[in-house]
Design an enzyme around this catalytic site. Structure first.
Site, mmCIF file in Angstrom:
data_model
loop_
_atom_site.group_PDB
_atom_site.id
_atom_site.type_symbol
_atom_site.label_atom_id
_atom_site.label_comp_id
_atom_site.label_asym_id
_atom_site.label_seq_id
_atom_site.Cartn_x
_atom_site.Cartn_y
_atom_site.Cartn_z
ATOM 1 N N ASP A 259 100.740 -78.359 10.594
ATOM 2 C CA ASP A 259 100.474 -77.359 11.647
ATOM 3 C C ASP A 259 100.384 -78.041 13.013
ATOM 4 O O ASP A 259 99.352 -78.004 13.681
ATOM 5 C CB ASP A 259 99.190 -76.563 11.348
ATOM 6 C CG ASP A 259 97.935 -77.444 11.288
ATOM 7 O OD1 ASP A 259 96.834 -76.905 11.557
ATOM 8 O OD2 ASP A 259 98.036 -78.647 10.993
ATOM 9 N N ASP B 176 98.992 -83.942 13.610
ATOM 10 C CA ASP B 176 100.142 -83.692 12.733
ATOM 11 C C ASP B 176 101.398 -84.359 13.306
ATOM 12 O O ASP B 176 102.206 -84.935 12.572
ATOM 13 C CB ASP B 176 100.422 -82.195 12.614
ATOM 14 C CG ASP B 176 99.252 -81.399 12.101
ATOM 15 O OD1 ASP B 176 98.303 -81.176 12.868
ATOM 16 O OD2 ASP B 176 99.280 -81.012 10.920
ATOM 17 N N ASN C 252 96.537 -75.025 13.639
ATOM 18 C CA ASN C 252 96.148 -75.447 14.992
ATOM 19 C C ASN C 252 96.621 -74.454 16.045
ATOM 20 O O ASN C 252 96.017 -74.334 17.115
ATOM 21 C CB ASN C 252 96.699 -76.838 15.297
ATOM 22 C CG ASN C 252 95.973 -77.923 14.525
ATOM 23 O OD1 ASN C 252 94.757 -77.862 14.359
ATOM 24 N ND2 ASN C 252 96.706 -78.900 14.028
ATOM 25 N N THR D 20 98.926 -81.306 5.771
ATOM 26 C CA THR D 20 97.982 -81.722 6.813
ATOM 27 C C THR D 20 97.495 -80.522 7.635
ATOM 28 O O THR D 20 97.040 -80.665 8.769
ATOM 29 C CB THR D 20 98.624 -82.748 7.769
ATOM 30 O OG1 THR D 20 99.754 -82.129 8.423
ATOM 31 C CG2 THR D 20 99.068 -83.987 7.023
ATOM 32 N N PHE E 284 88.204 -77.799 9.078
ATOM 33 C CA PHE E 284 89.063 -76.693 9.500
ATOM 34 C C PHE E 284 90.127 -76.297 8.476
ATOM 35 O O PHE E 284 90.304 -75.107 8.183
ATOM 36 C CB PHE E 284 89.748 -77.036 10.825
ATOM 37 C CG PHE E 284 90.743 -75.986 11.268
ATOM 38 C CD1 PHE E 284 92.098 -76.188 11.096
ATOM 39 C CD2 PHE E 284 90.313 -74.783 11.811
ATOM 40 C CE1 PHE E 284 93.019 -75.219 11.478
ATOM 41 C CE2 PHE E 284 91.211 -73.801 12.198
ATOM 42 C CZ PHE E 284 92.580 -74.016 12.032
ATOM 43 N N ASN E 285 90.901 -77.250 7.957
ATOM 44 C CA ASN E 285 92.026 -76.902 7.074
ATOM 45 C C ASN E 285 91.551 -76.132 5.847
ATOM 46 O O ASN E 285 92.218 -75.197 5.395
ATOM 47 C CB ASN E 285 92.779 -78.155 6.624
ATOM 48 C CG ASN E 285 93.589 -78.782 7.744
ATOM 49 O OD1 ASN E 285 93.922 -78.121 8.731
ATOM 50 N ND2 ASN E 285 93.886 -80.064 7.610
ATOM 51 N N HIS F 229 93.460 -87.678 12.399
ATOM 52 C CA HIS F 229 93.225 -87.231 11.021
ATOM 53 C C HIS F 229 94.480 -87.345 10.141
ATOM 54 O O HIS F 229 94.472 -88.032 9.115
ATOM 55 C CB HIS F 229 92.822 -85.750 10.996
ATOM 56 C CG HIS F 229 91.639 -85.367 11.802
ATOM 57 N ND1 HIS F 229 90.328 -85.626 11.426
ATOM 58 C CD2 HIS F 229 91.564 -84.685 12.971
ATOM 59 C CE1 HIS F 229 89.509 -85.107 12.322
ATOM 60 N NE2 HIS F 229 90.222 -84.546 13.268
ATOM 61 N N ASP F 230 95.527 -86.629 10.513
ATOM 62 C CA ASP F 230 96.650 -86.400 9.593
ATOM 63 C C ASP F 230 97.464 -87.656 9.326
ATOM 64 O O ASP F 230 98.014 -87.814 8.232
ATOM 65 C CB ASP F 230 97.551 -85.295 10.150
ATOM 66 C CG ASP F 230 96.810 -83.968 10.238
ATOM 67 O OD1 ASP F 230 97.209 -83.120 11.047
ATOM 68 O OD2 ASP F 230 95.817 -83.791 9.499
HETATM 69 O O1 RIB Z 1 90.036 -80.810 10.571
HETATM 70 C C1 RIB Z 1 91.131 -81.570 10.993
HETATM 71 C C2 RIB Z 1 92.409 -80.949 10.556
HETATM 72 O O2 RIB Z 1 92.529 -79.651 11.138
HETATM 73 C C3 RIB Z 1 93.646 -81.728 11.040
HETATM 74 O O3 RIB Z 1 94.688 -81.553 10.119
HETATM 75 C C4 RIB Z 1 93.983 -81.048 12.330
HETATM 76 O O4 RIB Z 1 95.372 -81.189 12.660
HETATM 77 C C5 RIB Z 1 93.668 -79.623 11.990
HETATM 78 O O5 RIB Z 1 94.778 -79.082 11.290
HETATM 79 CA CA CA Z 2 96.792 -80.620 10.896
#
Ligand code: RIB
Ligand code: CA
Length: 309
Positions: A10, A15, A39, A124, A163-164, A236-237
């Site tokens: 996303d 990402d 996102n 991701t 979040f994901n 993160h990703d």
């Molecule tokens: O919480 C972090 C995740 O949420 C990452 O993948 C960021 O890109 C968002 O998608």
């Molecule tokens: Ca992401």
């Protein structure tokens, strides 16, 4: 032989870095990119995936658009973190191409069926596409799933949830119970992948793609400076992709992970049985630590390999 992967994402700043790292790594064969809301809206994340591929000189990589909303929950996007475009910060031309006509799940089925070997899925973003794929096609042809999402400890979308997983908790629970090899790279690991001044300096010296990533980080760091007081942003990703390249970078433990679906307060919390209290069988390799220096060494070295934009 290169590991065939599908990046389900996303974009989204981190990402985009994950995508560039995959493109720069000959150990991986990126079969294609599938996109999801998260996102930003699906339209924007899809356009951003194409924009980044074109920047990297890889318009040949197919992009298939997937879910524009969660399985059951309301659509919520993270514009407060990634901006109106989903990739705010650097100057980046609009996409010159459209995604392919087939939707993400249909394209995944074809790509996995046609692959010479089993395929590794690297989600991701919210897991809606992957859950839909598994529901319709099962696990045949999938080597494993290495996902960025969840957390043992604190969340980021809420105090309880990352979040994901928060975005589509039903999808995350389905993936964790699909009886396929899952690695969960959560916030406990990715909050150790926070850039700083030295990483930014090294990125700006890693060719034009390195400069682009540094510009992504400049924007991505604004939210994290305001929220956490950090002098940088968590990539993160890209840690999920790095785990495929250097398995030793992320320490993992086989543990049971369940997702909270009933509570509103704790919606999307990944309940990780880290200390084996429940007797529930392990269903994921859960990330517990990261060799931060080695991660950034790998990232900078690989981004420098990408051709100038
Ligand atoms: O919480 C972090 C995740 O949420 C990452 O993948 C960021 O890109 C968002 O998608
Ligand atoms: Ca992401």
């Amino acid at each position: 032989m290169a590991t065939p992967i599908i990046l389900d994402c996303d974009p989204g700043h981190d990402d985009a870095v994950a995508l560039l790292l995959a493109l720069a790594s000959p150990e991986l064969e990126l079969l294609g990119v599938t996109t999801t809301y998260g996102n930003q809206t699906l339209e924007k994340t899809t356009a951003n995936a194409i924009r980044v591929l074109e920047l990297a000189g890889r318009p040949d990589v197919p992009v298939a658009a997937g879910a524009d909303r969660p399985l059951e929950r309301e659509l919520v996007v993270a514009a407060h973190v990634h901006g109106e475009s989903g990739l705010d910060g650097p100057t980046l031309p609009p996409p010159s191409a459209e995604p392919i006509s087939r939707d993400a799940v249909e394209w995944m089925a074809g790509a996995i069926a046609d692959a010479a070997g089993t395929v590794t899925l690297v989600p991701t973003g919210p897991l809606t596409n992957v859950a839909r794929y598994l529901d319709e096609h099962g696990t045949t042809g999938i080597e494993r799933i290495v996902l960025m999402g969840g957390a043992i400890a604190e969340g980021n979308m809420t105090p309880a949830a990352e979040f994901n997983v928060w975005a589509d908790p039903e999808a995350a629970q389905a993936v964790l119970h699909a009886e396929v090899d899952v690695t969960m790279i959560g916030l406990d690991v990715t909050h150790r992948a926070v850039t700083g001044a030295d990483v930014q300096r090294r990125l700006r010296g890693a060719g034009s793609i390195g400069v682009f990533v540094a510009e992504l980080v400049d924007f991505f760091a604004v939210y994290h400076r305001e929220t956490y007081g950090w002098d940088g942003a968590p990539i993160h990703d890209a840690v999920a992709v790095a785990h495929l390249l250097r398995p030793g970078l992320v320490g993992t433990k086989p543990r049971n992970v369940e997702v909270e679906l009933e509570s509103e307060l704790c919606r999307g919390r990944t309940v990780v049985d880290l200390w084996l209290r429940t007797g529930r069988p392990a269903n994921a390799h859960v990330g517990v630590d990261l060799d931060t220096d080695a991660f950034f060494d790998l990232l900078v070295e690989r981004l420098a390999r990408l051709p100038a934009r």
